[in-house]
Design an enzyme around this catalytic site. Sequence first.
Site, PDB file in Angstrom:
ATOM      1  N   ALA A 153      17.452   4.603  -9.820  1.00  0.00           N
ATOM      2  CA  ALA A 153      18.461   3.690  -9.940  1.00  0.00           C
ATOM      3  C   ALA A 153      19.691   4.301  -9.689  1.00  0.00           C
ATOM      4  O   ALA A 153      20.068   5.172 -10.134  1.00  0.00           O
ATOM      5  CB  ALA A 153      18.504   3.011 -11.324  1.00  0.00           C
ATOM      6  N   HIS A 154      20.718   3.953  -8.514  1.00  0.00           N
ATOM      7  CA  HIS A 154      22.003   4.309  -7.995  1.00  0.00           C
ATOM      8  C   HIS A 154      22.924   3.283  -7.603  1.00  0.00           C
ATOM      9  O   HIS A 154      22.881   3.207  -6.395  1.00  0.00           O
ATOM     10  CB  HIS A 154      21.625   5.467  -6.836  1.00  0.00           C
ATOM     11  CG  HIS A 154      20.981   6.679  -7.211  1.00  0.00           C
ATOM     12  ND1 HIS A 154      21.339   7.798  -8.153  1.00  0.00           N
ATOM     13  CD2 HIS A 154      19.676   7.008  -6.806  1.00  0.00           C
ATOM     14  CE1 HIS A 154      20.568   8.675  -8.116  1.00  0.00           C
ATOM     15  NE2 HIS A 154      19.281   8.148  -7.550  1.00  0.00           N
ATOM     16  N   PRO A 155      23.324   3.009  -8.660  1.00  0.00           N
ATOM     17  CA  PRO A 155      24.477   1.688  -8.531  1.00  0.00           C
ATOM     18  C   PRO A 155      25.575   2.024  -7.655  1.00  0.00           C
ATOM     19  O   PRO A 155      26.448   1.106  -7.181  1.00  0.00           O
ATOM     20  CB  PRO A 155      24.582   1.032  -9.915  1.00  0.00           C
ATOM     21  CG  PRO A 155      24.382   2.372 -10.773  1.00  0.00           C
ATOM     22  CD  PRO A 155      23.317   3.101 -10.082  1.00  0.00           C
ATOM     23  N   THR A 156      25.772   3.481  -7.533  1.00  0.00           N
ATOM     24  CA  THR A 156      26.804   3.900  -6.910  1.00  0.00           C
ATOM     25  C   THR A 156      26.738   4.214  -5.394  1.00  0.00           C
ATOM     26  O   THR A 156      27.427   5.076  -4.890  1.00  0.00           O
ATOM     27  CB  THR A 156      27.448   5.088  -7.785  1.00  0.00           C
ATOM     28  OG1 THR A 156      26.690   6.092  -7.800  1.00  0.00           O
ATOM     29  CG2 THR A 156      28.073   4.735  -9.108  1.00  0.00           C
TER      30      THR A 156
END
Length: 574
Positions: A153-156
Site C-alpha cells: 500500500a503506497h497511497p503517496t
Amino acid sequence: MSSAEVDAHLLPEAQRLLRDDDNLLRQIFFNILQKRHPRLATKVDVIYGMAREWCEDGTDDHFETLATYMAKLQTSERVLVASVFSHVLNLHNLSEAVSNAQAEKAARLGADPDHILRATSHSFETILNTDGAKADEIYKSLCTQSVDLVFTAHPTQALRRELLLKYAKMQDELSKLHNTKMSQFEKYQCLENLKGLVQSAWRTDEIHRRKPTPQDEMRAGLAYVQNVIFPALPIFLRRLDAALEKIGQPRLPVSHAPFRFGSWMGGDRDGNPNVTHNTTRDVCIIAKLAACDLYFKEIEQLMFDLSIWRANSELQKVARTMAANVDIAKVTEERKNKNYADFWSPFDPLLEPFRAVLSDLRDRLYRTREVLHQCLSHKEQNVQQMLQDEDCISSSEQLIEPLMLMFNSLNETGDEPIANGRLLDVIRQVHTFGLSLTRLDIRQEASRHAEVINAITEYLGMGSYSQWDEEKKLDFLITELQGKRPLMPPGTPMSPDAEEVVATLRTLGTLPPESLGAYIISMAKQPSDVLAVVLLQRECGIQSYLRVVPLFETLQDLDNAPNAMRKLLTTDMY
C-alpha cells in the site's frame, strides 16, 4: 568481454540509440516550451547550461553561480522550473527503457554484442544454459516453483495514473520509430502522436490535489495489472517456452502459474483508519470487475478466432446441451440490449460449437459484472452468495473448465496451432490472475485481536484475557478451537476498534475465497497471536480460512520468533 564487463558499460550503439531518443523527446518538449512559455524556456536553458558547466568542471564557483541564479527566481518560477526538469527526467526514463528494449531485441536477433546495451546475461537462453544444471532438472524446477508478487500500500505514489498511461503510450510510439520498415507517413504520424502526448503530459497536473482514498489507491494499482502485467504475462511465458524448447524440454504445463499476484491496497488497516470493512469489500469487488472486463474482451476475441466447425464428441455434446431449449428471438434481443459488439444470435452447435460455448461464457461474464455492480451499491449483500445464486462465474475453475474443453478438443482433432494461440494465452491468464487479478491480503495489529477476545472473556465472566500469561491464553484458545460451541454471544459490548475487527472478519466471510490471500498480523509476539486470529475467523463465519502470517517486527520479537514459531508448530491442534 565478460558478461560482467558488458553489463557494467553502455556500449556504443546503445549509447547512440539512447542519445538519439533522449534528444528527440527533449527537443519536442522544449519546442513546446519555447512556443507556449518562451520566458520559462529561456530560464530553463540558462539553468541547464549552468548545471552542465558545473558537472563538467566540478568547481564551487560554477555551483555558486547556479545557486545565485536560482535564488533570484520567484517562488512561482521555481515551481515551474522544477516541474520542467521533473518532466525531462521522466522523458529520459522513457528513452532509457526503449533503448534497453531495443538492445535486448538486437541481442535476440543475433546482433554483434559490441553494439548492444548489455550482454544478454539475463536472457532466458543464458540462464537455462547454466553450466552444471541438467535440462530435465531445470524443467522440473520451473514446473514446481511459483513466485508471489505483492503490491503493497503506497497511497503517496508520486506519478498520477493519468501520467503513467501517457508515458506508456509515449514509450510505444518511440519504440515504433525504431522500425526501419516504416513509411515516411508512418514516421510522421508517430512524431505527431509523440508531440501530442508530450504536450498533454506537460499540461496535466503532476500532483494529486486531494488525498486518495484506499479505493483510489486500488484502482491505480490495478492499472499496472490491467495495462502492463496482464497482457505481458503470456508473452513472457511464450519466451520461456521457446527457451525450454532450445534445451530439449516441452513447454510449461498449461495449468502451472509461475507467478501469482497479491495486494495490500484496501486490506492494510494497520494504523490506517480509512481502511474499514466496507473498504475491503469495495476493493475486492472492484478487482473482480476489472478481471471480468479483461476476460470479457478476451472471450469476444476468441469468438472471432474460433470459427471452426470440427470438434471432439465431448465439446459437441456440451455445445448441443447449451443450445437446447433456447428461444432464438428472445436471446437475440437480450444480447442486443446488452450492447454486445457482435454475435447476437445463438450459434448452431453443429457448425460452430466453439462459438456456442464461448457465447455462453460471454453471457455469464456479463451477468457476473451486473451482479458485482449491484453488490457494490448494496453493502448488505453477500457477494459470494449472490454470484452463486445468479448463475454467475463465481470461481476461476468455472472459466477454466470450458476453455480447457476447447483446448483439448483442438489438440485431439489435429488443430494444435490454433489451440496454442490466443486460447492458450487466455488459459494461462486465468490460472495466474484468477477472477480477482490480485488476491487481497488483510493486515491488522495483534493487539486488536486480543482486544476482541478480551471483550468476550470479560462479558462471559471468564476474566481478562489481556491479563493472562501466554500458557493460559494458549490453553483457552486451543480448547475453544477444539470445541464446537460458538464463543461470541450476540450483543457482546466492544470498543469501536474491536467492533471494526469483527465487522472486517464477518465481511471476509461474504467474499469469494479466491479474492483473498493471507491474514497478516503486524507486531506479532507469541503463538497466541496466531491462534486468536484462527479462532476469530471461525467465530465470524469464514468457511475457507485465510492463512495467518505473523509479522515479527521489534528486535525483541525477532529474537524470540524462533521460539514462538517452534511452540506454534509443535501444537498438535495447529
